[in-house]
Scaffold this active site. Structure first.
Site: not given
Length: 252
Positions: A11, A130
């Site tokens: 990330d 998500d």
């Protein structure tokens, strides 16, 4: 038999790799290019590189970072964050990505899934989903880096993205992410019951047993960040453990 894949997740904010808990409280853990090279040398099957603030901030894709990371990488590289259209995809693939991952843009413009699959092939398209749990066997899809609820039921969305031409699903439990207490195994089983697409489990891996349990359920790959970034386990350790438990993984 296809080997199960071990995928470190990077990330990023700029060229720095960060890690948080449930998508918040992020801290810098290293340089994207250096970590990608390290994980490749350790035996990673793929690398996932995500610009985690691009969609939320409305920025375009981080082509310069992808070019830099991909320049010395030989394992497959999946890239996501801020992809809005076909031109963004074309730029990222030209920069060295093997696959692209879309999330927010897929929800806001589902036709983009069809367009990418038609233009470049389903094999290079990962749809990242998500979710947060909202009840028994019920999860809601979130976008914008896990900050914005959509009201979309996970089951409905996973069925739709498959119909539209996605090649793979990257499924993250926001509730479990970064807590190191295991994946949401009920979520993984639920996803597998409604989709025939390859499934990457993400969010919550904290032990070797966590990885094993997810793969035993039937996912095609496990994605992890904290356990690799903070040195809890190395990729060779993970693969040796899984082989001993009867999971087929590629050993270099």
């Amino acid at each position: 038999m296809l080997a199960k894949r071990i995928i470190p997740c990077l990330d990023t904010i700029g060229k720095k790799v960060v890690k948080g808990t449930s998508f918040i409280n992020v801290r810098v853990v290293g340089d994207a290019k250096e970590l990608a090279r390290r994980y490749e040398k350790e035996g990673a099957d793929e690398i996932v590189l995500l610009d985690i603030t691009a969609s939320e901030e409305g920025r375009s894709t981080f082509v310069d970072v992808v070019t830099d990371v991909a320049s010395e990488l030989f394992v497959p590289l999946t890239v996501g964050g801020g992809i809005k259209n076909i031109e963004d995809v074309r730029r990222l693939l030209k920069a060295g990505a093997d696959k692209v991952s879309i999330n927010t843009s897929a929800v806001e413009n589902p036709d983009l899934i069809n367009q990418i699959a038609s233009e470049f092939g389903s094999q290079c398209l990962v749809v990242a989903i998500d979710v947060k749990r909202r009840g028994k066997k019920s999860w809601e899809v979130y976008i914008k880096g896990g900050k914005v609820p959509t009201g979309i039921d996970f089951k409905d969305w996973v069925i739709e993205v498959e119909k539209r031409g996605a090649g793979e699903i990257l499924l993250t439990s926001i509730d479990a992410d970064g807590h190191l207490s295991g994946y949401d195994y009920e979520l993984l089983e639920y996803a597998l019951s409604y989709s025939n697409l390859p499934l990457i489990a993400s969010g919550g891996a904290g032990s070797l047993e966590d990885l094993y349990k997810a793969l035993k359920i039937g996912v095609d790959a496990v994605l992890a960040a904290s356990i690799f970034h903070f040195g809890t386990y190395s990729i060779p350790e993970v693969k040796r453990y899984l082989r001993e438990k009867g999971i087929w993984v590629r050993l270099d």
